[in-house]
Design a protein around this motif. Structure first.
Motif, PDB file in Angstrom:
ATOM      1  N   VAL A 167      -8.420   5.087  -4.086  1.00  0.00           N
ATOM      2  CA  VAL A 167      -7.489   4.441  -3.164  1.00  0.00           C
ATOM      3  C   VAL A 167      -6.392   3.710  -3.934  1.00  0.00           C
ATOM      4  O   VAL A 167      -5.230   3.716  -3.524  1.00  0.00           O
ATOM      5  CB  VAL A 167      -8.233   3.459  -2.238  1.00  0.00           C
ATOM      6  CG1 VAL A 167      -7.254   2.575  -1.473  1.00  0.00           C
ATOM      7  CG2 VAL A 167      -9.132   4.230  -1.269  1.00  0.00           C
ATOM      8  N   LEU A 168      -6.745   3.100  -5.039  1.00  0.00           N
ATOM      9  CA  LEU A 168      -5.794   2.267  -5.769  1.00  0.00           C
ATOM     10  C   LEU A 168      -4.743   3.109  -6.485  1.00  0.00           C
ATOM     11  O   LEU A 168      -5.064   4.118  -7.108  1.00  0.00           O
ATOM     12  CB  LEU A 168      -6.522   1.401  -6.795  1.00  0.00           C
ATOM     13  CG  LEU A 168      -7.595   0.448  -6.266  1.00  0.00           C
ATOM     14  CD1 LEU A 168      -8.212  -0.335  -7.414  1.00  0.00           C
ATOM     15  CD2 LEU A 168      -7.021  -0.485  -5.222  1.00  0.00           C
ATOM     16  N   MET A 169      -3.484   2.672  -6.397  1.00  0.00           N
ATOM     17  CA  MET A 169      -2.415   3.312  -7.145  1.00  0.00           C
ATOM     18  C   MET A 169      -2.200   2.654  -8.503  1.00  0.00           C
ATOM     19  O   MET A 169      -1.535   3.212  -9.380  1.00  0.00           O
ATOM     20  CB  MET A 169      -1.105   3.267  -6.346  1.00  0.00           C
ATOM     21  CG  MET A 169      -1.071   4.258  -5.197  1.00  0.00           C
ATOM     22  SD  MET A 169      -1.143   5.977  -5.782  1.00  0.00           S
ATOM     23  CE  MET A 169      -1.419   6.842  -4.226  1.00  0.00           C
TER      24      MET A 169
ATOM     25  N   THR B 124      -1.243  -2.572  -4.633  1.00  0.00           N
ATOM     26  CA  THR B 124      -1.163  -1.571  -5.706  1.00  0.00           C
ATOM     27  C   THR B 124      -0.215  -0.432  -5.339  1.00  0.00           C
ATOM     28  O   THR B 124       0.406   0.167  -6.214  1.00  0.00           O
ATOM     29  CB  THR B 124      -2.551  -0.998  -6.050  1.00  0.00           C
ATOM     30  OG1 THR B 124      -3.031  -0.184  -4.976  1.00  0.00           O
ATOM     31  CG2 THR B 124      -3.545  -2.108  -6.345  1.00  0.00           C
ATOM     32  N   TRP B 125      -0.093  -0.135  -4.043  1.00  0.00           N
ATOM     33  CA  TRP B 125       0.843   0.901  -3.605  1.00  0.00           C
ATOM     34  C   TRP B 125       2.277   0.389  -3.692  1.00  0.00           C
ATOM     35  O   TRP B 125       3.185   1.118  -4.112  1.00  0.00           O
ATOM     36  CB  TRP B 125       0.520   1.340  -2.172  1.00  0.00           C
ATOM     37  CG  TRP B 125      -0.705   2.191  -2.056  1.00  0.00           C
ATOM     38  CD1 TRP B 125      -1.967   1.877  -2.487  1.00  0.00           C
ATOM     39  CD2 TRP B 125      -0.811   3.492  -1.481  1.00  0.00           C
ATOM     40  NE1 TRP B 125      -2.846   2.891  -2.208  1.00  0.00           N
ATOM     41  CE2 TRP B 125      -2.158   3.898  -1.588  1.00  0.00           C
ATOM     42  CE3 TRP B 125       0.094   4.345  -0.864  1.00  0.00           C
ATOM     43  CZ2 TRP B 125      -2.619   5.122  -1.117  1.00  0.00           C
ATOM     44  CZ3 TRP B 125      -0.354   5.572  -0.388  1.00  0.00           C
ATOM     45  CH2 TRP B 125      -1.696   5.963  -0.517  1.00  0.00           C
TER      46      TRP B 125
ATOM     47  N   ARG C 286     -10.162  -5.319  -1.299  1.00  0.00           N
ATOM     48  CA  ARG C 286      -9.853  -5.374   0.120  1.00  0.00           C
ATOM     49  C   ARG C 286      -8.478  -4.777   0.365  1.00  0.00           C
ATOM     50  O   ARG C 286      -7.670  -4.614  -0.541  1.00  0.00           O
ATOM     51  CB  ARG C 286      -9.897  -6.823   0.620  1.00  0.00           C
ATOM     52  CG  ARG C 286     -11.285  -7.456   0.548  1.00  0.00           C
ATOM     53  CD  ARG C 286     -11.347  -8.694   1.436  1.00  0.00           C
ATOM     54  NE  ARG C 286     -10.380  -9.692   1.050  1.00  0.00           N
ATOM     55  CZ  ARG C 286     -10.652 -10.764   0.305  1.00  0.00           C
ATOM     56  NH1 ARG C 286     -11.890 -10.936  -0.139  1.00  0.00           N
ATOM     57  NH2 ARG C 286      -9.711 -11.641   0.013  1.00  0.00           N
ATOM     58  N   LEU C 287      -8.214  -4.490   1.652  1.00  0.00           N
ATOM     59  CA  LEU C 287      -6.989  -3.804   2.024  1.00  0.00           C
ATOM     60  C   LEU C 287      -5.721  -4.477   1.509  1.00  0.00           C
ATOM     61  O   LEU C 287      -4.833  -3.780   1.003  1.00  0.00           O
ATOM     62  CB  LEU C 287      -6.921  -3.652   3.551  1.00  0.00           C
ATOM     63  CG  LEU C 287      -5.736  -2.829   4.085  1.00  0.00           C
ATOM     64  CD1 LEU C 287      -5.790  -1.409   3.546  1.00  0.00           C
ATOM     65  CD2 LEU C 287      -5.751  -2.814   5.617  1.00  0.00           C
ATOM     66  N   PRO C 288      -5.560  -5.822   1.600  1.00  0.00           N
ATOM     67  CA  PRO C 288      -4.319  -6.415   1.086  1.00  0.00           C
ATOM     68  C   PRO C 288      -4.050  -6.083  -0.374  1.00  0.00           C
ATOM     69  O   PRO C 288      -2.912  -5.785  -0.757  1.00  0.00           O
ATOM     70  CB  PRO C 288      -4.539  -7.916   1.291  1.00  0.00           C
ATOM     71  CG  PRO C 288      -5.518  -8.004   2.407  1.00  0.00           C
ATOM     72  CD  PRO C 288      -6.419  -6.832   2.223  1.00  0.00           C
ATOM     73  N   PHE C 289      -5.096  -6.116  -1.203  1.00  0.00           N
ATOM     74  CA  PHE C 289      -4.908  -5.817  -2.614  1.00  0.00           C
ATOM     75  C   PHE C 289      -4.704  -4.327  -2.845  1.00  0.00           C
ATOM     76  O   PHE C 289      -3.997  -3.928  -3.769  1.00  0.00           O
ATOM     77  CB  PHE C 289      -6.104  -6.339  -3.423  1.00  0.00           C
ATOM     78  CG  PHE C 289      -6.152  -7.831  -3.514  1.00  0.00           C
ATOM     79  CD1 PHE C 289      -5.377  -8.495  -4.445  1.00  0.00           C
ATOM     80  CD2 PHE C 289      -6.935  -8.565  -2.657  1.00  0.00           C
ATOM     81  CE1 PHE C 289      -5.401  -9.871  -4.527  1.00  0.00           C
ATOM     82  CE2 PHE C 289      -6.978  -9.948  -2.727  1.00  0.00           C
ATOM     83  CZ  PHE C 289      -6.201 -10.606  -3.667  1.00  0.00           C
ATOM     84  N   GLN C 290      -5.324  -3.504  -2.015  1.00  0.00           N
ATOM     85  CA  GLN C 290      -5.082  -2.070  -2.118  1.00  0.00           C
ATOM     86  C   GLN C 290      -3.619  -1.757  -1.823  1.00  0.00           C
ATOM     87  O   GLN C 290      -2.981  -0.978  -2.534  1.00  0.00           O
ATOM     88  CB  GLN C 290      -5.993  -1.316  -1.149  1.00  0.00           C
ATOM     89  CG  GLN C 290      -7.479  -1.463  -1.435  1.00  0.00           C
ATOM     90  CD  GLN C 290      -8.329  -0.924  -0.320  1.00  0.00           C
ATOM     91  OE1 GLN C 290      -7.870  -0.154   0.534  1.00  0.00           O
ATOM     92  NE2 GLN C 290      -9.599  -1.315  -0.285  1.00  0.00           N
ATOM     93  N   ILE C 291      -3.076  -2.387  -0.768  1.00  0.00           N
ATOM     94  CA  ILE C 291      -1.680  -2.156  -0.405  1.00  0.00           C
ATOM     95  C   ILE C 291      -0.748  -2.654  -1.500  1.00  0.00           C
ATOM     96  O   ILE C 291       0.274  -2.021  -1.801  1.00  0.00           O
ATOM     97  CB  ILE C 291      -1.363  -2.838   0.938  1.00  0.00           C
ATOM     98  CG1 ILE C 291      -2.145  -2.160   2.061  1.00  0.00           C
ATOM     99  CG2 ILE C 291       0.136  -2.788   1.230  1.00  0.00           C
ATOM    100  CD1 ILE C 291      -1.999  -2.827   3.409  1.00  0.00           C
TER     101      ILE C 291
ATOM    102  N   ILE D  31       6.645  11.507  -4.239  1.00  0.00           N
ATOM    103  CA  ILE D  31       7.563  12.197  -3.325  1.00  0.00           C
ATOM    104  C   ILE D  31       7.893  11.296  -2.139  1.00  0.00           C
ATOM    105  O   ILE D  31       9.059  11.142  -1.750  1.00  0.00           O
ATOM    106  CB  ILE D  31       6.951  13.522  -2.842  1.00  0.00           C
ATOM    107  CG1 ILE D  31       6.815  14.504  -4.013  1.00  0.00           C
ATOM    108  CG2 ILE D  31       7.797  14.142  -1.731  1.00  0.00           C
ATOM    109  CD1 ILE D  31       6.116  15.800  -3.646  1.00  0.00           C
ATOM    110  N   GLY D  32       6.854  10.694  -1.556  1.00  0.00           N
ATOM    111  CA  GLY D  32       7.080   9.815  -0.422  1.00  0.00           C
ATOM    112  C   GLY D  32       7.888   8.585  -0.785  1.00  0.00           C
ATOM    113  O   GLY D  32       8.787   8.165  -0.034  1.00  0.00           O
ATOM    114  N   GLN D  33       7.590   8.010  -1.915  1.00  0.00           N
ATOM    115  CA  GLN D  33       8.313   6.818  -2.365  1.00  0.00           C
ATOM    116  C   GLN D  33       9.781   7.128  -2.617  1.00  0.00           C
ATOM    117  O   GLN D  33      10.678   6.367  -2.203  1.00  0.00           O
ATOM    118  CB  GLN D  33       7.656   6.291  -3.648  1.00  0.00           C
ATOM    119  CG  GLN D  33       8.177   4.954  -4.130  1.00  0.00           C
ATOM    120  CD  GLN D  33       7.464   4.522  -5.398  1.00  0.00           C
ATOM    121  OE1 GLN D  33       7.512   5.226  -6.412  1.00  0.00           O
ATOM    122  NE2 GLN D  33       6.794   3.383  -5.348  1.00  0.00           N
TER     123      GLN D  33
END
Length: 440
Positions: free
Chosen positions: A247-249, A63-64, A56-61, A272-274
């Motif tokens: 999706v997962l980092m 990982t980022w 789900r989105l919370p866990f995906q975020i 680069i973004g980070q």
């Protein structure tokens, strides 16, 4: 003449020159701490059968947020640029560079491997290497993959820094083009070997960003904001938007593949973004780091950063042992109860880690080989053998290292021994490549 090394973090903090970029040291510590917390979170699931983390989105975020390894490689590029420039001014050799870079990395790794090799032998001899104990022996070396890959980056650092001074952005463009080509081979044509090659190419490209940071290119004017917007924007587009990449980092148990294993262009865009986001807050952070207590904490953290990294999974296994004795088990992953005890889990893992750091932190003060003229080829070969040896051990662990079972004759046992042998051979080459004199 060699310089006198201060005995304590307080002395090091007091002796810090004004020209030092303190922000780099802060990022190094924060990056490793984030990696540790991420591994502890995953261990809470994988070690206790608490189920799979919901995709789900919370866990995906999460990982980022917890994917901070690119920052460590970018910091490495910054540090390597500074070191190589210093060596040129002092007349040092490439052999000096390789020995100085490995002198800090390898001793804590050797202590970890030595202690766990003894434990593995005792456990196998006593027949106790099954179940959770066997899992610990098998996985405790897993995070060391990072050290193996990082040593390969160290190997190429002088060449990449020379190319950067000569060709600038052209070097990064070539690395990006290569990475895109290998991604196409892997994802479109199923050539898995291409992903293995990108394990070096992508990290070299991220390391190359550190050279631009050291030059001041990435910190000028609008560059941090441009990097943040462009990098994060591209990463979101190719993952959530176009679905060209996972999706997962960071990989999650039971979830689809991630952009980390092996690394790909989605991870590079995110890097680069980070880095852009990090550089956006550089100015206020540097002012904050001028405070004596804050800087002392960062200096101490840098003084034990490798020890923290090497022993953080061992701390998890200590907590696991206690829970096994008392019959404790976390709630199912992703539930309200799981989230509620997560802070307690982090604190519980931090407590034994603090003890392990106190016990083994002196490994980071073991003196490396002396600087001297020549020995670059021998030292480079030593770096290769150490890097490959550590990477092999990280992949196979110590399970079955001494009393290998028949089914492991062509599996874990020989590979573990080959990894250890390669590491020891590399250490010998790094030692014999040095001279007798030291640059002051």
């Amino acid at each position: 003449m060699s310089a006198v090394v201060p005995e304590s973090a307080a002395q090091l903090a007091a002796a810090t020159p004004d020209r030092r970029d303190r922000y780099v040291d802060l990022i190094r510590v924060v990056s490793i701490c984030a990696v540790i917390v991420g591994h502890w979170l995953l261990a809470m699931v994988t070690l206790y059968g608490a189920g799979e983390l919901p995709f789900r989105l919370p866990f995906q975020i999460i990982t980022w947020v917890l994917q901070v390894m690119p920052l460590f490689f970018a910091v490495g590029g910054f540090a390597h640029a500074m070191t190589l420039a210093s060596l040129r001014r002092k007349g040092g050799s490439l052999g000096d560079f390789y020995r100085s870079r490995t002198a800090r990395l390898l001793p804590p790794v050797l202590v970890l491997l030595g202690v766990w090799a003894v434990l593995a032998g005792v456990l196998e001899a006593g027949g106790w290497e099954r179940g959770p104990v066997g899992l610990a022996v098998d996985r405790v070396t897993t995070p060391l993959w990072f050290i193996g890959v990082y040593l390969m980056v160290v190997l190429f650092a002088p060449l990449m820094e020379f190319a950067h001074r000569r060709f600038g952005w052209g070097v990064l463009a070539v690395l990006v083009a290569l990475a895109i080509g290998f991604d196409l081979l892997e994802f479109r044509y199923g050539q898995l070997w291409a992903g293995v090659v990108n394990l070096v190419v992508i990290w070299l490209a991220i390391h190359q960003l550190g050279f631009f940071w050291s030059d001041g290119v990435l910190t000028r004017g609008w560059m941090p904001a441009a990097c943040a917007v462009a990098g994060i924007g591209v990463a979101v587009t190719v993952t959530y938007g176009a679905h060209w990449y996972p999706v997962l980092m960071v990989g999650l148990p039971g979830s689809p593949a991630s952009n980390m294993a092996p690394p790909n262009m989605a991870l590079f865009a995110y890097a680069i973004g980070q880095l852009g986001l990090v550089l956006l807050v550089r100015a206020p952070a540097e002012r904050w780091l001028r405070r004596a207590r804050v800087w002392l904490s960062v200096v101490y953290g840098n003084g034990v950063v490798m020890t923290l990294f090497c022993w953080h999974l061992s701390a998890v296994f200590v907590v696991q042992g206690v829970l096994l004795l008392i019959g404790g088990k976390p709630p199912a992953a992703g539930t309200g109860g799981w989230w509620a005890i997560l802070p307690l889990w982090i604190v519980a893992c931090a407590m034994p880690l603090a003890g392990l750091v106190a016990l083994f932190r002196r490994a980071e003060r073991i003196p490396g080989p002396p600087a001297g003229g020549g020995g670059a080829v021998v030292a480079a070969l030593g770096v290769v053998l150490c890097g490959v040896g550590i990477f092999v051990v990280s992949q196979v662990g110590f399970d079955g290292l001494f009393l290998g079972r028949p089914e492991e004759v062509n599996g874990v046992t020989p590979a573990a021994w080959m990894g250890v042998a390669g590491l020891l051979a590399g250490l010998v080459l790094l030692r014999i490549g040095g001279g007798r004199t030291a640059h002051g």
